[in-house]
Design an enzyme around this catalytic site. Structure first.
Site, mmCIF file in Angstrom:
data_model
loop_
_atom_site.group_PDB
_atom_site.id
_atom_site.type_symbol
_atom_site.label_atom_id
_atom_site.label_comp_id
_atom_site.label_asym_id
_atom_site.label_seq_id
_atom_site.Cartn_x
_atom_site.Cartn_y
_atom_site.Cartn_z
ATOM 1 N N PHE A 125 -12.376 34.412 -5.912
ATOM 2 C CA PHE A 125 -11.874 35.775 -5.743
ATOM 3 C C PHE A 125 -10.409 35.805 -5.339
ATOM 4 C CE2 PHE A 125 -12.618 34.962 -1.265
ATOM 5 C CZ PHE A 125 -11.744 35.793 -0.593
ATOM 6 N N LYS A 126 -9.910 34.709 -4.772
ATOM 7 C CA LYS A 126 -8.509 34.672 -4.342
ATOM 8 C C LYS A 126 -7.541 34.884 -5.516
ATOM 9 C CE LYS A 126 -9.833 33.425 -0.157
ATOM 10 N NZ LYS A 126 -9.553 32.170 0.522
ATOM 11 N N ASP A 127 -7.979 34.556 -6.737
ATOM 12 C CA ASP A 127 -7.098 34.714 -7.901
ATOM 13 C C ASP A 127 -6.646 36.158 -8.090
ATOM 14 O OD1 ASP A 127 -7.161 32.022 -8.728
ATOM 15 O OD2 ASP A 127 -9.009 32.330 -9.863
ATOM 16 N N THR A 159 -8.163 29.306 -1.331
ATOM 17 C CA THR A 159 -6.798 29.830 -1.280
ATOM 18 C C THR A 159 -5.815 28.844 -1.890
ATOM 19 O OG1 THR A 159 -7.180 31.219 0.660
ATOM 20 C CG2 THR A 159 -4.926 30.542 0.257
#
Length: 484
Positions: A125-127, A159
């Protein structure tokens, strides 16, 4: 829109978005927050339902960064949120949605859904935020005529790779990423350490994630070093990360509802509190969120706070090394942003509390008034263990023929404790299951699906440096690389 520090808001210092973008912590050690949250009208919500993800991101972001010309910001969101970048979805026809909503089924009288956030280049989800941050950094360096930016970050798993993949091609940018040595999954480690780009430096720290995070804060608070070497950060202490994550709460809400007077709840697997902090801000903007459910693993600092009002840090020896390693965190660095709002933006009290946390190991907000106030912000919580996540992975696969990763399993387990008839529950997906294949094999006795682009990733040559958990040793390493 101007910004203030959580620790010195009363002093009247104000900053523009571009002023804070390339940095991280404020000089007083606080975190940047907008002076006020923009309110979203019902007419705007109606219009936003019809927009593409890139256009929705533009509409939301322009409320927070009005010093970026609108045509430039629109170009940045369209460059960032493209179907070809988020093409690792289970259903490729949904790639243009960027964050498609997958309804699992009806449980306890309501829909239980996953918001797919892991379709980007590193399957996490960090993308979603990091790809935008890379483009914003490149834009700001060109606009502000800065020569370089040396990013120092810390990662417990996702991250680091998201940041490195977002910054690989950015001119004038170097990345120094700290990670806890031998405490990430093999896939997560390989994603980072296999990169051979000359501007990427992976530093494996002999310690735990909190040691890495403490080093980032220590370097950020060395103002002379920070200014001399133009140090910035990509961790979620950087406001732009939070800003970008607000967008998918609105998208998830629109996809789960048919009209704007319906309320939904979100469950968020939480370690550093950045992802759920974005949900808090979306709620403050007027998004009809019933509950924000904080899901932790065995490292349950946040769960303890939301249940008791006591924020109690753990020592390195007390931190559990779990099968949802991205949440193996004791110090939730974004938690200060919520406490700032909880205390009616009393920055002197925030400073007092977080100084106490550093020196005394925590603080206590367990009075009835404080706990009532926490509930008014919609927060509830629970925890999940290895046994829980194995059982949840098995159950979701049996019921819905979907394989979920370990962190998302923590989220689903906790979400089920707070289901309410008629209130859709959306669990934020954390990563794709291939990143935690050992646990998936334990749960299902089979390998999770692997996107073709990641074949044989773990056997690629790796490039990294092992260093002790010492901020001075990290600074020495950075000086050498920057000056070489």
């Amino acid at each position: 829109m101007n910004y203030i520090s959580t620790r010195s808001a009363e002093l009247g210092k104000r900053y523009a978005f571009l002023d804070i973008l390339l940095g991280g912590l404020a000089k007083d050690g606080g975190l940047y927050m907008p002076v006020r949250y923009p309110h979203v009208s019902n007419a705007e919500l109606l219009h936003w339902r019809t927009l593409s993800y890139a256009d929705l991101a533009f509409e939301i972001l322009k409320k927070f960064c009005d010093d970026v010309p609108a045509h430039d910001l629109l170009a940045l969101t369209h460059r960032t949120y493209r179907a070809d970048i988020y093409s690792n979805t289970r259903d490729t026809s949904l790639a243009k949605r960027i964050t498609p909503l997958k309804t699992l089924g009806i449980e306890s009288g309501t829909s239980l859904s996953l918001l797919e956030l892991s379709n980007g280049p590193t399957l996490a989800f960090k993308d979603i935020a990091m790809q935008l941050l890379g483009n914003l950094f490149e834009y700001a360096l060109a606009t502000c005529h800065a020569q370089q930016l040396n990013i120092l970050g810390a990662t417990s798993g996702d991250t680091g790779s998201s940041a490195e993949y977002a910054m690989r091609s950015k001119r004038g940018v170097r990345v120094f990423m700290l990670s806890p040595y031998r405490k990430m999954s093999a896939f997560q480690t390989a994603q980072m350490f296999c990169l051979q780009d000359p501007n990427i430096f992976n530093i494996a720290v002999e310690g735990v994630f909190d040691d890495c995070q403490d080093i980032v804060k220590a370097v950020s608070n060395d103002h002379a070093f920070r200014e001399q070497y133009q140090i910035g950060t990509v961790n979620s202490i950087n406001w732009a990360r939070i800003n970008a994550q607000i967008v998918y709460y609105f998208r998830g809400y629109f996809d789960a509802t048919h009209h704007n007077d319906q309320r939904v709840s979100f469950t968020v697997p939480s370690g550093n509190f950045g992802n759920v902090c974005a949900g808090h801000i979306a709620r403050m903007m007027g998004l009809p969120i019933e509950k924000l459910v904080v899901a932790t693993n065995e490292n349950d600092v946040l769960n303890e706070f939301f249940r008791t009002g006591k924020y109690r840090l753990r020592s390195a020896a007390e931190i559990h090394h779990t099968t949802s390693p991205s949440m193996d965190i004791s110090k939730a660095s974004n938690f200060e942003r919520f406490v700032f709002d909880l205390l009616d933006r009393d920055s002197s009290r925030v400073l007092q509390l977080f100084c106490a946390a550093e020196t005394k190991g925590g603080f206590d907000l367990s009075t009835l008034d404080d706990l009532t106030r926490v509930r008014e912000f919609g927060f509830v919580s629970s925890r999940s263990t290895h046994t829980d996540r194995i059982a949840t992975i098995r159950d979701i696969y049996r019921r819905y023929q979907i394989i979920i990763d370990t962190h998302t399993a923590d989220g689903v387990k906790v979400a089920r404790e707070y289901l309410e008839p008629g209130v859709p529950m959306i669990v934020l997906e954390t990563a794709q299951p291939i990143k935690f294949s050992d646990t998936i094999r334990e749960a299902l006795d089979q390998d999770p699906p692997r996107p073709p682009a990641f074949d044989k990733l773990e056997i690629l040559p790796q490039r990294f440096t092992v260093l002790p958990a010492d901020a001075n040793r990290i600074k020495d390493f950075m000086r050498t690389q920057i000056n070489s």
